[in-house]
Each structure stands twice: as C-alpha cells, then as structure tokens.
Scaffold this motif. Structure first.
Motif, PDB file in Angstrom:
ATOM      1  N   UNK A   1       7.001  18.444  45.880  1.00 19.74           N
ATOM      2  CA  UNK A   1       6.746  17.037  46.171  1.00 19.74           C
ATOM      3  C   UNK A   1       7.674  16.597  47.286  1.00 19.74           C
ATOM      4  N   UNK A   2       7.202  15.632  48.065  1.00 21.65           N
ATOM      5  CA  UNK A   2       7.961  15.114  49.196  1.00 21.65           C
ATOM      6  C   UNK A   2       7.762  13.608  49.204  1.00 21.65           C
TER       7      UNK A   2
ATOM      8  N   UNK B   1      18.847  21.359  39.172  1.00 23.30           N
ATOM      9  CA  UNK B   1      18.805  20.757  37.837  1.00 23.30           C
ATOM     10  C   UNK B   1      17.485  21.098  37.165  1.00 23.30           C
ATOM     11  N   UNK B   2      17.350  20.664  35.931  1.00 23.71           N
ATOM     12  CA  UNK B   2      16.064  20.772  35.247  1.00 23.71           C
ATOM     13  C   UNK B   2      15.199  19.578  35.650  1.00 23.71           C
TER      14      UNK B   2
ATOM     15  N   UNK C   1       7.613  17.495  35.974  1.00 25.94           N
ATOM     16  CA  UNK C   1       6.869  18.519  35.232  1.00 25.94           C
ATOM     17  C   UNK C   1       5.375  18.265  35.339  1.00 25.94           C
ATOM     18  N   UNK C   2       4.988  16.990  35.226  1.00 27.66           N
ATOM     19  CA  UNK C   2       3.567  16.643  35.279  1.00 27.66           C
ATOM     20  C   UNK C   2       3.006  16.810  36.689  1.00 27.66           C
ATOM     21  N   UNK C   3       3.732  16.325  37.692  1.00 24.92           N
ATOM     22  CA  UNK C   3       3.216  16.394  39.063  1.00 24.92           C
ATOM     23  C   UNK C   3       3.100  17.832  39.557  1.00 24.92           C
ATOM     24  N   UNK C   4       4.026  18.690  39.123  1.00 21.09           N
ATOM     25  CA  UNK C   4       4.084  20.049  39.648  1.00 21.09           C
ATOM     26  C   UNK C   4       3.591  21.101  38.656  1.00 21.09           C
ATOM     27  N   UNK C   5       3.113  20.660  37.501  1.00 19.80           N
ATOM     28  CA  UNK C   5       2.585  21.588  36.489  1.00 19.80           C
ATOM     29  C   UNK C   5       3.611  22.670  36.161  1.00 19.80           C
ATOM     30  N   UNK C   6       4.821  22.249  35.858  1.00 25.96           N
ATOM     31  CA  UNK C   6       5.905  23.198  35.631  1.00 25.96           C
ATOM     32  C   UNK C   6       5.884  23.720  34.205  1.00 25.96           C
ATOM     33  N   UNK C   7       6.161  25.015  34.072  1.00 19.48           N
ATOM     34  CA  UNK C   7       6.275  25.615  32.763  1.00 19.48           C
ATOM     35  C   UNK C   7       7.696  25.529  32.241  1.00 19.48           C
TER      36      UNK C   7
ATOM     37  N   UNK D   1      13.707  25.588  36.650  1.00 19.60           N
ATOM     38  CA  UNK D   1      14.635  24.641  37.274  1.00 19.60           C
ATOM     39  C   UNK D   1      14.092  24.224  38.635  1.00 19.60           C
ATOM     40  N   UNK D   2      14.604  23.121  39.145  1.00 16.90           N
ATOM     41  CA  UNK D   2      14.182  22.643  40.462  1.00 16.90           C
ATOM     42  C   UNK D   2      15.410  22.383  41.320  1.00 16.90           C
ATOM     43  N   UNK D   3      15.198  22.464  42.625  1.00 17.12           N
ATOM     44  CA  UNK D   3      16.203  22.025  43.588  1.00 17.12           C
ATOM     45  C   UNK D   3      15.722  20.703  44.159  1.00 17.12           C
TER      46      UNK D   3
END
Length: 440
Positions: free
Chosen positions: A153-154, A199-200, A206-212, A216-218
């Motif tokens: 996301x941006x 971070x987590x 999680x919803x926007x990127x369909x994360x499992x 973790x994300x930067x």
C-alpha cells in the motif's frame, strides 16, 4: 543460575526439523508438507502436537495453511523496492507506467487501485506535516497488485490547503507524478526524511493486503520538505516482509570541483592530527603497520609554523592534508642527492570518505608545480617499505623508484622521485590560497 537440562518440547523439535529442511532446500517454495497425521505418526505423537509444531512455522511466515489441501512452504517472489528513487529524474510517463514496465520485464502483471479522500489526519501524519489541531489532509490511498496479489500500500498525505482543486484530488494515476504537481503548485521538494519501521501489521493492513499469520511488514515513512523547510507530503508505504526486498544504493558524494589548498594554521592542529590518525587506523585494520604509533605532534607543529603543512578543503570541509618541505632526511638521501634542489613530500593523507576522487594525484601535481615554481629539480618522498600498494600508487603517478633503504627503527625507506613541473593532470584542480585568504 543453572541452565535447564529438560529436553526441548516435541512440537518445537518438529518445527526445527521442518525449518531446517526449508533452509537446506530439501523443502522448496510451494512444496506440500506431510499431512498432520503423517507428521504425528513419524514422531510417534498426537496430531495436536503436530498441529502445534506447524503453527510455529506459520507464525514465523515459513509455511501457509491452505485447507483442505494442506500446508505448503510459502512461495516468495519479492518485489525490489528502492526508496532512494523518490527524487530521481524520470521520464514523463505515469507512475503506474513505470511500475508496470519494471514488472513487465519480469513477466508479471501490475495493477493498482486508487482512492482519494479528505480526512482528519492521525497524530503520526499531523506531527510530520506540522499541522494544527483540526487541519485536514488530502490522502491518496493506493493498493498495488502483482499478478492479482496485493503487494503493498502507498498512502500519500498532503495539507489540504496546498492541493485543493489540483490533480492530486483526482483518484487517477498522475502522469507527471505527485511530486511534479506539488512543484507546479509552488512547493518543490528538495529533501526528504525516510523512516523504516519493522512491525506486525494492523488489522486494516491485514485486510487490505490479504496477509496471512506470521507476516511482518516494513512501514516506510517518507516526509518531503521544500527549501524553506516546510513539510508538504508524507507517504506511508506498507511492505509485507514476504513480498519485498528493500534495496538501497549508496554512492560517494561528488566533490564540488572548487577545491582549495591552503597553509594550515595553529588552529588546524587537531584537524591535521585527526586526518593522520584516521588514516593510521584504517591502515591498521588492513594489517599494514604504517603509522601505528602516536602522532608526532611536535613535528606537525613545526611544519605548521614553517608554512610547510597544507590542508585541502572542499567547500570549507577539510578532506586531505600534505606536508612539503626542502629538508632531505639524512637517513635516506645521500649527501650528493641532498645538494640537488628538491622538495620532499610527507604525511599525505586523504580522508576515507573522500577517497576515489584522485585527490592524492592532485596533491602530487600541486607539489610538482610548486617545486618547479621554486626552481627545484625534483619532487621526492620516502614511502613505507611494507606498503606495496602505496608504492604502486606512486609509480603509477610517474614517480621513479630509486632504491629501498632499511634503517633500524624506521618503517619508511622506499625512495621515489619525479621531475618538478611534471604535472599529470590527475584529479581535480587545487586552487592555492595564501595564509591571509579565506575559503569563501
């Protein structure tokens, strides 16, 4: 405090084994793992323990659960993300076109969704944009997809009063880029501050990127500033760790081309000494014994007082030093050589972060011209006997190796000379300043 001798829990040993198989390539990306029942049977344990071990690997982001098909090694096909490209000149094509072109070369399909809204900013954004309580922002929220998978996301935030009525408020790709639009509005950005937080993810991310689970994300936060120091844009990029490689390219800053060389003064003693000790430290770390002793301050002071020690400055910043005198060292030079008019180079140092610009060659050219102006015949120096690379440097700059002299207690002794007035044009030109001239 005693260390527990209890054996490692079985579910952790199950996770350890599968993790090792992924690490050594026995299990590759996309491979299907044994079923929960098969794992339980192979370890002579319960299915609950097997599930617990698999859960560890899911939380680490190494495997994914795709029920009812089973568990699979997570496939990673990361996008290369280059934060330093923000202010590079680019063709007048849309931001999305550049994104698409990059991925098309890799045989991948890129798309994006853009939303624009007016919102009350979070504290994080308000503080970075230095907005007063109650001021609103325009936000362009983008989700970028690769092969149909949301990759990042941006979200770009702007003070509303700056961009109201501009293209930035249109939920479409901006052909020239948002930075160009800001410049056209009278707010060109000249610098940016980048922050990267690992971070987590939040529930929204999680919803926007369909994360499992276990991903973790930067969070890459960039704030752009005008020449007056006003922040005009804050961008928050959310980059899932399993989908990105963050790549930074670093280059040495170019020298200005307006280098001056001037006699050092008493006030420069610490600067000259610091340059020397920095070089000595660098040599020591490379296993070279040159200058591995305390700086000889008395000698440096004598050279400064005699006008023999010089500093090279780039826009007022000291980047190199050289000492040039007409005193042949009797340990090295014969009485016949000492009778010949010559200048002798000592303690030539280039600051490490200014290396690679041929400053050493420029200082030798400067010394050669100075020698000719003084009617000398030679530029001479004695190099460290064990520093072969340094000797090769002098030879490549036109110095002839006369001989190597070994004197007890002296590390130097490789003798070189070059004709005065032999200027090789190496490196930038040095502008000579007299002691009473400033550097402006």
């Amino acid at each position: 405090m005693s260390v527990s001798s209890r054996p490692r829990a079985l579910y952790l040993r199950i996770a350890d084994q599968i993790r090792a198989q992924i690490s050594d390539g026995s299990l590759r990306e996309g491979d299907r793992l044994p079923t929960e029942a098969e794992i339980a049977a192979s370890w002579d344990t319960t299915r609950t323990t097997a599930v617990k071990g698999l859960g560890v690997l899911i939380n680490e982001g190494l495997i994914v659960s795709q029920r009812p098909r089973g568990h699979f090694v997570r496939a990673r096909r990361p996008m290369v993300y280059r934060p330093q490209a923000e202010f590079r000149r680019r063709p007048l094509t849309s931001e999305m076109d550049a994104f698409v072109a990059q991925l098309s070369d890799e045989g991948r399909v890129a798309t994006q969704k853009i939303e624009v809204s007016i919102i009350k900013p979070t504290t994080e954004v308000r503080d970075r944009l230095r907005l007063a309580e109650g001021e609103l922002t325009a936000v362009r929220r983008r989700v970028r997809y690769i092969d149909g998978v949301p990759y990042n996301t941006n979200d770009s935030y702007f003070p509303l009063d700056l961009v109201q009525g501009s293209e930035i408020m249109d939920p479409a790709d901006i052909t020239r880029g948002a930075n160009t639009v800001l410049a056209e509005l009278g707010y060109p950005q000249v610098r940016a501050i980048d922050e990267i937080h690992v971070r987590m993810p939040t529930p929204e991310e999680v919803e926007r990127l369909h994360l499992g689970p276990g991903t973790a994300v930067a969070s890459h936060v960039t704030t752009g500033y005008t020449a007056s120091g006003r922040p005009v844009r804050t961008v928050i990029n959310c980059l899932p760790g399993d989908r990105h490689v963050i790549t930074y390219e670093r280059a040495k800053p170019p020298i200005s081309g307006q280098l001056v060389i001037r006699p050092a003064s008493e006030a420069d003693l610490d600067t000259v000494t610091s340059l020397w000790t920095g070089a000595a430290s660098w040599l020591g770390k490379r296993g070279i014994d040159q200058w591995q002793y305390a700086p000889r301050l008395e000698r440096i002071v004598q050279n400064i007082e005699a006008g023999e020690c010089f500093l090279v400055e780039d826009q007022g910043v000291p980047v190199a030093t050289i000492t040039v005198d007409d005193h042949p060292d009797p340990d090295f030079w014969t009485s016949e050589e000492a009778e010949e008019p010559a200048v002798y180079v000592h303690r030539m140092v280039v600051r490490r972060d200014s290396s690679g610009h041929e400053l050493g060659g420029a200082m030798l050219d400067w010394a050669s011209q100075m020698a000719a102006d003084q009617g000398a015949r030679w530029v001479r120096l004695d190099a460290w006997r064990e520093n072969q690379q340094l000797q090769e440097f002098y030879a490549s700059r036109g110095f002839e190796h006369l001989r190597t002299v070994t004197v007890e207690g002296r590390g130097s002794g490789a003798l070189f000379q070059r004709r005065a007035g032999d200027v090789r044009g190496a490196g930038p030109q040095l502008i000579t300043l007299s002691p009473d001239q400033g550097t402006d």
